[in-house]
Design a protein around this motif. Sequence first.
Motif, PDB file in Angstrom:
ATOM      1  N   PHE A  25     -10.308 -29.604   4.251  1.00 29.22           N
ATOM      2  CA  PHE A  25      -8.891 -29.359   4.490  1.00 29.22           C
ATOM      3  C   PHE A  25      -8.055 -30.575   4.102  1.00 29.22           C
ATOM      4  CE2 PHE A  25      -5.061 -29.767   7.002  1.00 29.22           C
ATOM      5  CZ  PHE A  25      -4.412 -28.578   6.688  1.00 29.22           C
ATOM      6  N   PHE A  40      -5.259 -30.596   1.308  1.00 25.56           N
ATOM      7  CA  PHE A  40      -3.868 -30.889   1.679  1.00 25.56           C
ATOM      8  C   PHE A  40      -3.322 -32.043   0.843  1.00 25.56           C
ATOM      9  CE2 PHE A  40      -0.757 -33.254   4.197  1.00 25.56           C
ATOM     10  CZ  PHE A  40       0.223 -32.266   4.334  1.00 25.56           C
ATOM     11  N   ALA A  60      -7.750 -26.284   0.715  1.00 26.74           N
ATOM     12  CA  ALA A  60      -7.385 -26.424   2.130  1.00 26.74           C
ATOM     13  C   ALA A  60      -7.576 -25.113   2.895  1.00 26.74           C
ATOM     14  CB  ALA A  60      -5.943 -26.908   2.264  1.00 26.74           C
TER      15      ALA A  60
END
Length: 142
Positions: free
Chosen positions: A55, A59, A116
């Motif tokens: 993630f 991101f 993500a």
Amino acid sequence: YRALIFPLLIREGKPTPFFTFVLALLFCVFNGYLQGRSLTTYATYPPGWLGDSCFITGFLGWLIGMAINIHSDHILRNLRKPGETGYKIPRGGMFEYVSGANFFGEILEWFGFALACCTIESLAFALCTLFILSSRARQHHK
């Protein structure tokens, strides 16, 4: 950004045909619904997912891609002075490395989003973005 903010920032340019506008609007609405529905109804994430390296990497990819995209669009919007016409080669930012820096940024943005989210829908959108924008980047490069 591409659908709502960017068009408002353009000072001059060719008007967009209404049919093209409608198709783009329908695509954005459908894709937004698909991504939102996927994330809110079907995607399940383990506790602590927001701290997972997958993630965080995704991101950061999304954030860096968006920054490249916005900065590259800023460079493109300011290539010509008011009243000037003709082709100009963009300089600065990622344009020093790739001729389609705005396209590169958007592709990176959506692959970061896909990483993500880890959903098939987000990957499908990233791949569509790659195929469409790489084709446009190739045309712009020529």
